[in-house]
Design an enzyme around this catalytic site. Structure first.
Site, PDB file in Angstrom:
ATOM      1  N   ARG A 227       0.817  -1.219   0.000  1.00  0.00           N
ATOM      2  CA  ARG A 227       0.000   0.000   0.000  1.00  0.00           C
ATOM      3  C   ARG A 227       0.858   1.279   0.000  1.00  0.00           C
ATOM      4  O   ARG A 227       0.521   2.265   0.665  1.00  0.00           O
ATOM      5  CB  ARG A 227      -0.942   0.042   1.212  1.00  0.00           C
ATOM      6  CG  ARG A 227      -1.991  -1.033   1.249  1.00  0.00           C
ATOM      7  CD  ARG A 227      -2.989  -0.867   0.116  1.00  0.00           C
ATOM      8  NE  ARG A 227      -4.149  -1.710   0.320  1.00  0.00           N
ATOM      9  CZ  ARG A 227      -4.211  -3.011   0.014  1.00  0.00           C
ATOM     10  NH1 ARG A 227      -3.185  -3.595  -0.556  1.00  0.00           N
ATOM     11  NH2 ARG A 227      -5.301  -3.701   0.244  1.00  0.00           N
TER      12      ARG A 227
ATOM     13  N   SER B  93     -10.747  -0.594   2.767  1.00  0.00           N
ATOM     14  CA  SER B  93     -10.038  -0.649   4.054  1.00  0.00           C
ATOM     15  C   SER B  93      -9.675   0.765   4.486  1.00  0.00           C
ATOM     16  O   SER B  93      -9.005   1.482   3.755  1.00  0.00           O
ATOM     17  CB  SER B  93      -8.743  -1.441   3.914  1.00  0.00           C
ATOM     18  OG  SER B  93      -8.997  -2.724   3.445  1.00  0.00           O
TER      19      SER B  93
ATOM     20  N   GLU C 236      -5.216   4.129   5.969  1.00  0.00           N
ATOM     21  CA  GLU C 236      -4.795   3.868   4.597  1.00  0.00           C
ATOM     22  C   GLU C 236      -5.361   4.940   3.673  1.00  0.00           C
ATOM     23  O   GLU C 236      -4.778   5.309   2.660  1.00  0.00           O
ATOM     24  CB  GLU C 236      -5.323   2.488   4.172  1.00  0.00           C
ATOM     25  CG  GLU C 236      -4.687   1.968   2.913  1.00  0.00           C
ATOM     26  CD  GLU C 236      -5.640   1.182   2.068  1.00  0.00           C
ATOM     27  OE1 GLU C 236      -6.089   1.742   1.040  1.00  0.00           O
ATOM     28  OE2 GLU C 236      -5.939   0.033   2.415  1.00  0.00           O
TER      29      GLU C 236
HETATM   30  N1  EPU Z   1     -10.734 -10.167  10.313  1.00  0.00           N
HETATM   31  C1  EPU Z   1     -11.514 -10.208  11.445  1.00  0.00           C
HETATM   32  N2  EPU Z   1     -12.626  -9.401  11.477  1.00  0.00           N
HETATM   33  C2  EPU Z   1     -12.962  -8.576  10.462  1.00  0.00           C
HETATM   34  C3  EPU Z   1     -12.139  -8.544   9.324  1.00  0.00           C
HETATM   35  C4  EPU Z   1     -11.033  -9.337   9.273  1.00  0.00           C
HETATM   36  O1  EPU Z   1     -11.246 -10.939  12.391  1.00  0.00           O
HETATM   37  O2  EPU Z   1     -13.973  -7.882  10.598  1.00  0.00           O
HETATM   38  C5  EPU Z   1      -9.532 -11.037  10.257  1.00  0.00           C
HETATM   39  C6  EPU Z   1      -9.831 -12.488   9.946  1.00  0.00           C
HETATM   40  O3  EPU Z   1      -8.920 -13.260  10.673  1.00  0.00           O
HETATM   41  C7  EPU Z   1      -9.533 -12.593   8.475  1.00  0.00           C
HETATM   42  C8  EPU Z   1      -8.364 -11.634   8.350  1.00  0.00           C
HETATM   43  O4  EPU Z   1      -8.684 -10.587   9.249  1.00  0.00           O
HETATM   44  O5  EPU Z   1      -9.147 -13.892   8.117  1.00  0.00           O
HETATM   45  C9  EPU Z   1      -8.146 -11.094   6.966  1.00  0.00           C
HETATM   46  O6  EPU Z   1      -9.347 -10.497   6.491  1.00  0.00           O
HETATM   47  P1  EPU Z   1      -9.585 -10.206   4.925  1.00  0.00           P
HETATM   48  O7  EPU Z   1      -9.261 -11.411   4.138  1.00  0.00           O
HETATM   49  O8  EPU Z   1     -10.928  -9.596   4.785  1.00  0.00           O
HETATM   50  O9  EPU Z   1      -8.433  -9.200   4.569  1.00  0.00           O
HETATM   51  P2  EPU Z   1      -7.884  -7.890   5.264  1.00  0.00           P
HETATM   52  O10 EPU Z   1      -6.486  -8.139   5.679  1.00  0.00           O
HETATM   53  O11 EPU Z   1      -8.819  -7.412   6.299  1.00  0.00           O
HETATM   54  C10 EPU Z   1      -6.829  -6.975   3.052  1.00  0.00           C
HETATM   55  C11 EPU Z   1      -6.869  -5.720   2.237  1.00  0.00           C
HETATM   56  C12 EPU Z   1      -8.156  -5.625   1.422  1.00  0.00           C
HETATM   57  C13 EPU Z   1      -8.220  -6.834   0.511  1.00  0.00           C
HETATM   58  C14 EPU Z   1      -8.183  -8.104   1.389  1.00  0.00           C
HETATM   59  C15 EPU Z   1      -8.157  -9.369   0.581  1.00  0.00           C
HETATM   60  C16 EPU Z   1      -5.556  -4.124   3.522  1.00  0.00           C
HETATM   61  C17 EPU Z   1      -5.559  -2.880   4.332  1.00  0.00           C
HETATM   62  N3  EPU Z   1      -6.737  -4.562   3.109  1.00  0.00           N
HETATM   63  O12 EPU Z   1      -7.874  -6.877   4.013  1.00  0.00           O
HETATM   64  O13 EPU Z   1      -8.082  -4.456   0.616  1.00  0.00           O
HETATM   65  O14 EPU Z   1      -9.399  -6.825  -0.269  1.00  0.00           O
HETATM   66  O15 EPU Z   1      -6.966  -8.084   2.196  1.00  0.00           O
HETATM   67  O16 EPU Z   1      -6.914  -9.551  -0.012  1.00  0.00           O
HETATM   68  O17 EPU Z   1      -4.490  -4.661   3.245  1.00  0.00           O
HETATM   69  C18 EPU Z   1      -8.668  -2.165   0.439  1.00  0.00           C
HETATM   70  O18 EPU Z   1      -7.460  -1.915   0.426  1.00  0.00           O
HETATM   71  O19 EPU Z   1      -9.524  -1.242   0.358  1.00  0.00           O
HETATM   72  C19 EPU Z   1      -9.118  -3.534   0.583  1.00  0.00           C
HETATM   73  C20 EPU Z   1     -10.400  -3.868   0.688  1.00  0.00           C
END
Ligand code: EPU
Length: 337
Positions: free
Chosen positions: A162, A237, A333
């Site tokens: 990012r 995010s 972000e």
């Molecule tokens: N989780 C929770 N609660 C929540 C959300 C997430 O416990 O409400 C935990 C869970 O353990 C889950 C883990 O977080 O397994 C990862 O969640 P998710 O796969 O939704 O991914 P993220 O790390 O929360 C990142 C990116 C997203 C992208 C997803 C999928 C960032 C800041 N965000 O989110 O990007 O779509 O991975 O690859 O790195 C964006 O940048 O706008 C965005 C949506």
């Protein structure tokens, strides 16, 4: 080219914040871009792409330049790959769909990300194990001070999670006008072992997925978790996932043995901010017109006409709470304007 005054930016930002621009102009050609940059009566400028990664907390007292450069072309191709150039104002997801229609692979995991092609490199958009930098060859950008065009190679962009040179040393100095991608024509590299892609493909009863099917799986996952900005204002995010030291992680694990984590190097670990925010009790919390999304705690939402300053205040409360409970700083972000 027409300069408008006192224009609402509500439809130009995915958070749907009703802030105003003192002046506003849509830029359709490079010639127009150069002309506008030479107008001495508007020394303050604000470059607007897809408006998908910003929170407007006040009116923009500047000339808002809406980059509306359009066009996609195949620059060259051989048997295995194609070089494709897209203009900055192309909608990102429409561009991904165009690639899929042409059976060009590499961007399918980045389906349905809001925003435009020209702003995608600034924060090196990423999802489901793929980042923009993986298919990015170079971009052309106009230097605001000199009106000269410069080509930035992948290496020159200093891409990180990012992050890029356009968010750091060169912040505010260049306007990206087009991006060149290298995409596969066959022997596509499928990245299906990240997150829920494999299980979604199972639900879809697909055993040997095509890039188009991977895209469909990504779209289904995103639609199930992330609010559609056309229905509920949001900027994806709101925070970055923090990276902490192995030492701090070991300490945290004593109190929170179930904490999800992704090793980044031998000494650092990435923690999902969504988990921290959920654990702190914010997931699904609604405060009048705004709140924290019920299905993904990393996403702050504007239900109806909230003010940017209110959402900013909520984000600070979340940051302070996460600091208090976990001793971790979660960085925004989204660009706060
Ligand atoms: N989780 C929770 N609660 C929540 C959300 C997430 O416990 O409400 C935990 C869970 O353990 C889950 C883990 O977080 O397994 C990862 O969640 P998710 O796969 O939704 O991914 P993220 O790390 O929360 C990142 C990116 C997203 C992208 C997803 C999928 C960032 C800041 N965000 O989110 O990007 O779509 O991975 O690859 O790195 C964006 O940048 O706008 C965005 C949506």
């Amino acid at each position: 080219m027409q300069i408008q005054h006192n224009i609402s930016l509500k439809k130009y930002n995915t958070f749907g914040i009703d802030a105003k621009a003192n002046h506003f102009v849509s830029i359709n050609t490079i010639k127009e871009l150069k002309e506008v940059l030479q107008l001495s009566e508007y020394p303050k400028r604000f470059i607007l792409g897809g408006g998908s990664n910003m929170l407007l907390t006040k009116d923009v007292e500047a000339l808002v330049m809406h980059i509306h450069l359009k066009g996609i072309e195949i620059v060259s191709q051989d048997d295995s790959s194609a070089l494709v150039k897209a203009q900055a104002g192309e909608n990102w997801h429409n561009f991904v769909l165009w690639c899929l229609q042409n059976d060009f692979g590499g961007l399918e995991n980045l389906s349905l990300i809001p925003g435009n092609v020209g702003t995608a490199p600034i924060q090196n958009i990423g999802a489901y194990g793929v980042e923009l930098k993986d298919a990015f060859v170079s971009c052309e950008a106009l230097e605001i001070a000199t009106l000269e065009t410069k080509t930035f190679t992948n290496e020159a962009c200093n891409f990180e999670y990012r992050n890029s040179v356009f968010k750091q040393a060169l912040k505010g100095k260049y306007i990206i006008t087009s991006v060149l991608f290298k995409l596969t024509k066959n022997n596509h590299i499928l990245r299906t072992n990240y997150g829920a892609i494999a299980s979604q493909l199972e639900v879809m009863k697909v055993e040997e997925p095509t890039i188009q099917e991977v895209s469909k799986a990504v779209i289904a996952i995103r639609e199930s978790k992330l609010p559609n900005p056309k229905e509920i204002g949001n900027s994806g995010s709101f925070f970055k996932n923090p990276v902490i030291s192995l030492q701090d992680f070991e300490k945290l694990k004593q109190n929170f043995p179930e904490i999800p984590n992704y090793p980044v190097s031998s000494s650092s670990i990435k923690i999902p901010a969504g988990w921290l925010i959920e654990k702190a009790g914010f997931k699904g919390k609604r405060f009048g017109n705004y709140g924290v999304h019920e299905k993904q705690a990393l996403v702050l939402v504007n239900y109806d006409n909230a003010k940017g300053s209110e959402i900013l205040k909520l984000s600070k409360v979340i940051q302070e709470t996460i600091m208090r409970i976990f001793n971790i700083y979660i960085e925004a972000e989204v660009n706060i304007i």
